[in-house]
Design a protein around this motif. Structure first.
Motif, PDB file in Angstrom:
ATOM      1  N   UNK A  47     -28.133-148.604 -72.658  1.00 30.80           N
ATOM      2  CA  UNK A  47     -27.735-149.776 -73.566  1.00 30.80           C
ATOM      3  C   UNK A  47     -26.502-149.510 -74.016  1.00 30.80           C
ATOM      4  N   UNK A  48     -26.411-148.504 -74.723  1.00 28.75           N
ATOM      5  CA  UNK A  48     -25.199-148.255 -75.610  1.00 28.75           C
ATOM      6  C   UNK A  48     -23.914-147.650 -74.791  1.00 28.75           C
ATOM      7  N   UNK A  49     -24.277-147.464 -73.456  1.00 30.42           N
ATOM      8  CA  UNK A  49     -23.172-146.940 -72.566  1.00 30.42           C
ATOM      9  C   UNK A  49     -21.855-147.607 -72.642  1.00 30.42           C
ATOM     10  N   UNK A  50     -22.089-149.340 -72.652  1.00 26.66           N
ATOM     11  CA  UNK A  50     -20.679-150.167 -72.793  1.00 26.66           C
ATOM     12  C   UNK A  50     -19.934-149.711 -74.160  1.00 26.66           C
ATOM     13  N   UNK A  51     -20.652-149.449 -75.013  1.00 25.60           N
ATOM     14  CA  UNK A  51     -19.761-149.167 -76.493  1.00 25.60           C
ATOM     15  C   UNK A  51     -18.863-147.982 -76.217  1.00 25.60           C
ATOM     16  N   UNK A 403     -25.534-155.618 -73.177  1.00 21.61           N
ATOM     17  CA  UNK A 403     -24.825-154.154 -72.699  1.00 21.61           C
ATOM     18  C   UNK A 403     -24.262-154.368 -71.428  1.00 21.61           C
ATOM     19  N   UNK A 404     -25.019-155.280 -70.484  1.00 20.35           N
ATOM     20  CA  UNK A 404     -24.604-155.243 -69.016  1.00 20.35           C
ATOM     21  C   UNK A 404     -23.514-156.095 -69.089  1.00 20.35           C
ATOM     22  N   UNK A 405     -23.793-157.285 -69.651  1.00 22.46           N
ATOM     23  CA  UNK A 405     -22.420-158.342 -69.616  1.00 22.46           C
ATOM     24  C   UNK A 405     -21.308-157.925 -70.265  1.00 22.46           C
ATOM     25  N   UNK A 406     -21.400-156.720 -71.100  1.00 26.35           N
ATOM     26  CA  UNK A 406     -19.957-156.353 -71.908  1.00 26.35           C
ATOM     27  C   UNK A 406     -19.267-155.262 -71.207  1.00 26.35           C
ATOM     28  N   UNK A 407     -20.058-154.931 -69.876  1.00 28.33           N
ATOM     29  CA  UNK A 407     -19.321-153.814 -69.106  1.00 28.33           C
ATOM     30  C   UNK A 407     -17.979-154.435 -68.420  1.00 28.33           C
ATOM     31  N   UNK A 408     -18.111-155.514 -67.715  1.00 30.27           N
ATOM     32  CA  UNK A 408     -17.011-156.145 -67.133  1.00 30.27           C
ATOM     33  C   UNK A 408     -16.973-157.566 -67.621  1.00 30.27           C
ATOM     34  N   UNK A 409     -17.772-158.254 -68.640  1.00 29.38           N
ATOM     35  CA  UNK A 409     -17.659-159.718 -68.918  1.00 29.38           C
ATOM     36  C   UNK A 409     -18.013-160.502 -67.755  1.00 29.38           C
TER      37      UNK A 409
END
Lengths: 493, 166
Positions: A47-51, A403-409
């Protein structure tokens, strides 16, 4: 450079305000996610990977690592008080819950914290001593050795996972097939993209991990009645204090746990889960009176906890020095490193000493922070267990989706999350474990690359894998592990 | 499997007869593995496989597809001689349907309408997993989570996602 100089460099790096903050953030959120039921360490880390996109590499890694060992620390609370078999702390239920039923929950919580600290600190020392040596040794490795090591890693992941070896191997292979999706590194050709441009970079490891471990888990656990919490009010300062008898029984158990865990963490396919199970088994075998186990024997709680935490730290050795993850969490960590443009492997320590030693120092700081966080505020952590699950899981799904959405928008990534969530739930119903799949996913593309490179060098001759001594040794070990497992699993239990 | 589950139609117990040595889960899993293996081989054949000397992009997929199909076949065969008594876990249909539905809502709403409607719908639909669904509590929780997401992601982390758009 000597070890002390390196550690000084590491502490200089880890004690900057920014890194200290991310270390604190990681262990706190990790501990929280570990305590509350329904979110495992893998989901927490993914979950925090995209951060980590938004922060410098050292800070990002420090945070993710903190999440991992923080979650391992926290998980035991639920095991003792609620009898919730968390992935990393399943065996702690066996004796931890009976201890709580006997009114000794406080002692169990206190002693596991001590065991965790001992396990972690020894693990960190082993990491600091072993990793540079392994890395130096591995500098001479070619694609041939790497291919063999990956074979060992996959064999380990498959045979050491729960359930039958054939099932786990199918999962490793399935993970490797999912790993094909994307652009072929050697020819540059897109493969298995089924005409979707979106898939030409492959599916992000984070999306798959959150689907398999997060969404699938919630689909199975939401809406179920919760087990009854034992004595949340009666955990006082006084009840934390172990008796002299507890100390006498615990010390040797902790030491044995640390030994077992440190060794298992170094092995590909080992990791914290297996370490805690082995830690318990060893204690039960060595005990003068094995009948005490399962009824609240303190050795059965502290040994697995020490083993899990030691393995947690030592499993960074193969991940950082060879680029071969030992369990799904290490696979996600590896993905984070690659995402930041850092190639894990033998040259990592030499090229990025600040990252490596900063990470090592942050482990020491983080583990001390956890103890400071855990003991004085133990009643608050215990209170977290009383939060109704229906208040938690919507928040967890929101965090997963964000989290998923913020990886590549990309909303397409969220749809992929759905696909892997469904897959994970289906696997769960049919009794397949998701952990080997994730290891196969990360190792598959590496394996293909090294295999193809090796065969180009050898002009298409497989004999090359049996000509170099290290490769032969590693392949022999893989074969032995395989044979031993099948012999053991074929015996009626 | 006590108490609440007895009268509840939404909970289904799919336990297979424990008497037999036949493991239905293993057979189904094996069949799926064979199918996935064959699909991989079919897709893999579309790429040049090259030779051992110089493997093409299609070689490895063919290898993996065959391995998966082979392992699946072994699973199918061994499922008839299983020692363990096969037992499916109790399925609660509400969360199995509502949790994916909530994620689908988020995926469909987030780009055209922004974070606000997406998170709101997600939380509301996810809470339909509860047997004792309380619309007022769900509404409150949905509003709360939307505010939380807006503060954390838009205000603090300054991610470029608007709360509301059309």
């Amino acid at each position: 450079m000597g070890l002390l100089e390196n550690l000084a460099l590491g502490f200089g790096e880890a004690l900057t305000l920014q890194n200290l903050f991310y270390c604190f953030l990681g262990v706190t959120i990790g501990n929280f996610m570990g305590v509350i039921p329904g979110v495992g360490a893998v989901a927490a880390v993914s979950i925090l990977l995209p951060v980590t996109y938004y922060v410098p590499p050292t800070a990002g890694l420090i945070m993710l690592a903190g999440l991992y060992y923080g979650a391992v620390y926290g998980a035991v609370t639920g095991a003792i008080l609620l009898n919730i078999p968390h992935t990393v702390s399943a065996v702690e239920c066996l004796d931890g819950y009976p201890m709580a039923q006997n009114g000794r929950a406080g002692v169990a919580l206190f002693m596991t914290t001590i065991a965790s600290l001992c396990g972690s600190l020894v693990g960190v020392v082993i990491l600091a001593v072993c990793a540079p040596t392994v890395a130096e040794f591995a500098l001479t490795f070619t694609s041939i050795e790497y291919f063999s090591l990956i074979v060992l890693g996959m064999t380990g992941a498959a045979v050491l996972a729960r359930g039958s070896a054939i099932r786990s191997f199918s999962m490793v292979i399935l993970g490797m097939i999912v790993g094909i999706v994307g652009t072929d590194v050697i020819s540059g050709q897109p493969r298995f993209t089924f005409g979707f441009n979106h898939l030409s970079d492959g599916v992000s490891v984070g999306v798959i991990a959150m689907g398999l471990f997060g969404v699938a888990e919630l689909m199975g656990s939401a809406g179920r009645p919760k087990p009854v919490l034992l004595e949340s009010k009666t955990i006082t300062w006084r009840s934390l204090m172990p008796t002299a008898e507890d100390w006498r029984r615990s010390w040797p158990a902790i030491l044995r746990g640390v030994g077992v865990g440190s060794c298992l963490g170094l092995l590909p396919g080992g990791g914290a889960v297996l370490a805690s199970i082995m830690g318990y088994t060893v204690e039960k075998q060595l005990a003068r009176d094995p009948s005490r186990f399962g009824k609240g024997a303190i050795e059965g709680v502290v040994a697995p906890e020490a083993a899990a935490n030691a393995a947690c730290q030592t499993s960074f050795v193969p991940t950082l020095t060879l680029g071969i993850p030992t369990d799904p969490i290490m696979a996600v960590m590896l993905a984070a490193l690659i995402m930041k443009g850092i190639a894990p492997g033998p040259s990592l320590i030499a090229e990025h000493p600040d990252i490596f030693w900063g990470l090592v120092a942050s482990f020491i700081i983080g583990n001390v922070l956890l103890v400071i966080w855990h003991i004085p505020f133990i009643r608050i952590w215990v209170q977290l267990l009383t939060i109704p699950f229906h208040l938690l899981y919507p928040a967890v799904i929101v965090m997963i989706c964000m989290g998923v959405y913020s990886i590549h928008s990309s909303a397409t990534d969220v749809l992929l999350l759905l696909v892997f969530g469904g897959l994970g739930y289906g696997m769960r119903l049919l009794g397949f474990q998701p952990a080997p799949l994730l290891v196969g996913l990360v190792l598959g593309p590496l394996m293909e690359e090294h295999l193809r490179r090796s065969l180009i060098v050898s002009r298409g001759d497989f004999i090359v894998f049996f000509e170099r001594p290290i490769s032969v040794a590693v392949l022999t070990v893989s074969f032995l592990v395989l044979v031993l497992t099948f012999r053991k699993k074929n015996l009626p239990s | 499997m006590s108490g609440a589950s007895d009268s509840d139609k939404t909970q289904t117990d799919l336990r297979v007869s424990a008497r037999s040595n036949f493991d239905a889960r293993a057979l189904l899993g094996g069949l799926i593995a064979v199918a996935l293996g064959i699909l991989t081989i079919m897709e893999g054949r579309r790429y040049p496989s090259g030779s051992l000397l110089r493997m093409g992009p299609g070689y490895f997929p063919l290898l993996l597809g065959s391995l998966l199909a082979g392992l699946g076949a072994i699973l199918c065969v061994t499922s008839f001689f299983s020692r363990t008594s096969p037992r499916l876990e109790m399925i609660l249909w509400r969360p199995v349907i509502m949790i994916p539905a909530s994620i689908l809502c988020f995926a469909l709403l987030v780009t055209p309408f922004g974070l606000g409607p997406a998170v709101f719908a997600l939380v509301f639909v996810a809470l339909l997993s509860e047997r004792t669904f309380n619309p007022r509590a769900a509404l409150l929780m949905a509003v709360g989570m939307t505010t939380f997401v807006w503060i954390v992601f838009t205000v603090i982390l300054a991610m470029p996602y608007p709360l509301l758009t059309w």
